[in-house]
Scaffold this motif. Sequence first.
Motif, PDB file in Angstrom:
ATOM      1  N   ILE A   1     -13.179   3.899  29.050  1.00 34.93           N
ATOM      2  CA  ILE A   1     -13.807   3.291  27.883  1.00 34.93           C
ATOM      3  C   ILE A   1     -14.539   2.028  28.327  1.00 34.93           C
ATOM      4  CG2 ILE A   1     -11.768   1.928  27.205  1.00 34.93           C
ATOM      5  CD1 ILE A   1     -12.478   2.654  24.278  1.00 34.93           C
ATOM      6  N   TYR A   2     -15.794   1.883  27.884  1.00 40.40           N
ATOM      7  CA  TYR A   2     -16.612   0.738  28.296  1.00 40.40           C
ATOM      8  C   TYR A   2     -17.741   0.561  27.288  1.00 40.40           C
ATOM      9  CZ  TYR A   2     -19.312   4.623  30.287  1.00 40.40           C
ATOM     10  OH  TYR A   2     -20.009   5.793  30.459  1.00 40.40           O
ATOM     11  N   ARG A   3     -18.554  -0.489  27.474  1.00 40.08           N
ATOM     12  CA  ARG A   3     -19.644  -0.775  26.526  1.00 40.08           C
ATOM     13  C   ARG A   3     -21.001  -0.684  27.232  1.00 40.08           C
ATOM     14  NH1 ARG A   3     -19.304  -6.157  24.060  1.00 40.08           N
ATOM     15  NH2 ARG A   3     -18.232  -6.828  25.945  1.00 40.08           N
ATOM     16  N   GLU A   4     -21.994  -0.284  26.470  1.00 40.15           N
ATOM     17  CA  GLU A   4     -23.380  -0.204  26.948  1.00 40.15           C
ATOM     18  C   GLU A   4     -24.310  -0.800  25.900  1.00 40.15           C
ATOM     19  OE1 GLU A   4     -24.326   3.847  27.853  1.00 40.15           O
ATOM     20  OE2 GLU A   4     -23.426   3.773  29.863  1.00 40.15           O
ATOM     21  N   ASN A   5     -25.605  -0.848  26.237  1.00 43.40           N
ATOM     22  CA  ASN A   5     -26.634  -1.336  25.307  1.00 43.40           C
ATOM     23  C   ASN A   5     -26.322  -2.761  24.855  1.00 43.40           C
ATOM     24  OD1 ASN A   5     -28.963  -1.256  23.726  1.00 43.40           O
ATOM     25  ND2 ASN A   5     -27.884  -0.373  21.953  1.00 43.40           N
ATOM     26  N   ASN A   6     -26.121  -3.649  25.845  1.00 45.90           N
ATOM     27  CA  ASN A   6     -25.791  -5.054  25.578  1.00 45.90           C
ATOM     28  C   ASN A   6     -24.499  -5.211  24.771  1.00 45.90           C
ATOM     29  OD1 ASN A   6     -28.125  -6.099  26.904  1.00 45.90           O
ATOM     30  ND2 ASN A   6     -29.358  -5.594  25.085  1.00 45.90           N
ATOM     31  N   GLY A   7     -23.616  -4.259  24.941  1.00 47.36           N
ATOM     32  CA  GLY A   7     -22.324  -4.327  24.256  1.00 47.36           C
ATOM     33  C   GLY A   7     -22.331  -3.761  22.861  1.00 47.36           C
ATOM     34  N   ASP A   8     -23.463  -3.224  22.389  1.00 48.77           N
ATOM     35  CA  ASP A   8     -23.542  -2.726  21.016  1.00 48.77           C
ATOM     36  C   ASP A   8     -22.975  -1.313  20.856  1.00 48.77           C
ATOM     37  OD1 ASP A   8     -24.667  -5.074  20.201  1.00 48.77           O
ATOM     38  OD2 ASP A   8     -26.724  -4.326  20.164  1.00 48.77           O
ATOM     39  N   ASN A   9     -22.819  -0.582  21.964  1.00 50.95           N
ATOM     40  CA  ASN A   9     -22.252   0.766  21.911  1.00 50.95           C
ATOM     41  C   ASN A   9     -20.969   0.828  22.726  1.00 50.95           C
ATOM     42  OD1 ASN A   9     -24.351   1.760  20.359  1.00 50.95           O
ATOM     43  ND2 ASN A   9     -25.527   2.482  22.109  1.00 50.95           N
ATOM     44  N   LEU A  10     -19.961   1.456  22.152  1.00 49.23           N
ATOM     45  CA  LEU A  10     -18.724   1.731  22.875  1.00 49.23           C
ATOM     46  C   LEU A  10     -18.801   3.153  23.406  1.00 49.23           C
ATOM     47  CD1 LEU A  10     -15.830   0.578  23.500  1.00 49.23           C
ATOM     48  CD2 LEU A  10     -15.055   1.932  21.544  1.00 49.23           C
ATOM     49  N   ILE A  11     -18.559   3.315  24.704  1.00 47.46           N
ATOM     50  CA  ILE A  11     -18.601   4.630  25.340  1.00 47.46           C
ATOM     51  C   ILE A  11     -17.179   5.037  25.685  1.00 47.46           C
ATOM     52  CG2 ILE A  11     -19.620   6.032  27.151  1.00 47.46           C
ATOM     53  CD1 ILE A  11     -21.656   4.651  25.280  1.00 47.46           C
ATOM     54  N   ALA A  12     -16.774   6.196  25.210  1.00 50.12           N
ATOM     55  CA  ALA A  12     -15.453   6.732  25.519  1.00 50.12           C
ATOM     56  C   ALA A  12     -15.632   8.083  26.199  1.00 50.12           C
ATOM     57  CB  ALA A  12     -14.617   6.878  24.256  1.00 50.12           C
ATOM     58  N   GLU A  13     -15.108   8.204  27.419  1.00 47.02           N
ATOM     59  CA  GLU A  13     -15.135   9.470  28.139  1.00 47.02           C
ATOM     60  C   GLU A  13     -13.805  10.183  27.895  1.00 47.02           C
ATOM     61  OE1 GLU A  13     -16.208   8.803  32.193  1.00 47.02           O
ATOM     62  OE2 GLU A  13     -18.123   7.863  31.675  1.00 47.02           O
ATOM     63  N   ILE A  14     -13.882  11.412  27.391  1.00 48.36           N
ATOM     64  CA  ILE A  14     -12.717  12.121  26.888  1.00 48.36           C
ATOM     65  C   ILE A  14     -12.489  13.401  27.686  1.00 48.36           C
ATOM     66  CG2 ILE A  14     -11.625  13.052  24.807  1.00 48.36           C
ATOM     67  CD1 ILE A  14     -12.552  10.138  24.540  1.00 48.36           C
ATOM     68  N   SER A  15     -11.226  13.688  28.007  1.00 47.98           N
ATOM     69  CA  SER A  15     -10.854  15.000  28.553  1.00 47.98           C
ATOM     70  C   SER A  15      -9.978  15.714  27.527  1.00 47.98           C
ATOM     71  CB  SER A  15     -10.111  14.854  29.883  1.00 47.98           C
ATOM     72  OG  SER A  15      -8.892  14.160  29.711  1.00 47.98           O
ATOM     73  N   LEU A  16     -10.158  17.043  27.422  1.00 40.85           N
ATOM     74  CA  LEU A  16      -9.499  17.801  26.358  1.00 40.85           C
ATOM     75  C   LEU A  16      -8.899  19.095  26.874  1.00 40.85           C
ATOM     76  CD1 LEU A  16     -12.763  17.366  24.646  1.00 40.85           C
ATOM     77  CD2 LEU A  16     -10.846  16.857  23.190  1.00 40.85           C
ATOM     78  N   ILE A  17      -7.860  19.549  26.181  1.00 37.65           N
ATOM     79  CA  ILE A  17      -7.335  20.898  26.358  1.00 37.65           C
ATOM     80  C   ILE A  17      -7.689  21.663  25.093  1.00 37.65           C
ATOM     81  CG2 ILE A  17      -5.274  22.310  26.668  1.00 37.65           C
ATOM     82  CD1 ILE A  17      -3.995  19.955  28.094  1.00 37.65           C
ATOM     83  N   GLY A  18      -8.702  22.500  25.170  1.00 36.98           N
ATOM     84  CA  GLY A  18      -9.177  23.216  23.994  1.00 36.98           C
ATOM     85  C   GLY A  18     -10.141  22.380  23.180  1.00 36.98           C
TER      86      GLY A  18
END
Length: 319
Positions: free
Chosen positions: A242-259
């Motif tokens: 989890i991190y921020r982009e676009n000068n901190g205006d967007n939160l980016i969450a990278e997700i792994s899933l089962i199904g």
Amino acid sequence: MKIQFLLKLLCAGTFCGWYSAAAQKKVVIMGSSTAAGFGSSTYQLSWAGRLEDSYNINKTDGEDTVFYNLAVGGYNTYQELPAGYTQPAGRPSPDPLADVTKALGFHPDIVIINLPGNDVGAGFSLTETMCNFRLMYNTVTAAGAKCYITTTQPRNDYNIAQRQALLVMKDSILGEFGNFAINFWDDLVTGDGLNMLREDRRSLGGLVHPNDTGHNYLFKRVKDRNIFRATSVNSLINITKIYRENNGDNLIAEISLIGNQNVLMTIYNIAGILMQQKKWYLPQPSERMIVPIAALPTGIYFFKLSTGNSTDAVKAFIK
């Protein structure tokens, strides 16, 4: 104040990987008088004492289980919130010797929170108590440990309205925390609809605490939950980054899933107040979520994904 709280957690390693190759397991018990053993004839016969003994019977299994009990009689949820929490006017502040931050300082695998009713006696609303439980739960799980919340317990020193409030809170805890809630109500309550503590499970001469028999029922509830081998909080879904982009205006969450998963995304502030909520459809095996957070004030937040099957993933972030 809130930044100081985060720094304490960072220094303690609670947002980092704690777990070593050692087999030792650590359990922290938080709460009030029942968790401290009140009502039982000895601490060893309390639910907490019985639980500790049960995990240390087999000395040759290669698992050394260590328990830390921080419970203090009379405490409510506000007194055990994370350090740095700014409480509303008229509410007590966290106790640094008994709060979530203290618990996480032991680097636990499991935290069990047993605060069964003092909030009702203090006149706190259901909403604020549930927000407090949610904040404690999210703080623990964001640190990488499992967190179990016990329900309320019946008590005979409360009036009818207060006993009804305990019943409603019991249902709310079970509904909110699912597999990570432990039912401490059903085995202690009378069957007459008055929501009283059963005579045969009540401490002699007391109105509040279970006796040895009552504590044994509570111990069985915890034992049956199989706390070490229960389904992981992040078994179906995991926030890998989890991190921020676009000068901190967007939160980016990278997700792994089962199904493929339909999830409910929520963001809470450090006070446990809901700031954002949205339903998402996430296809397996991975997904990158982009969440606008420009409108959020500067502070500490919890990002939570729920599948609806008692499976949650939680990460903390700073805005």
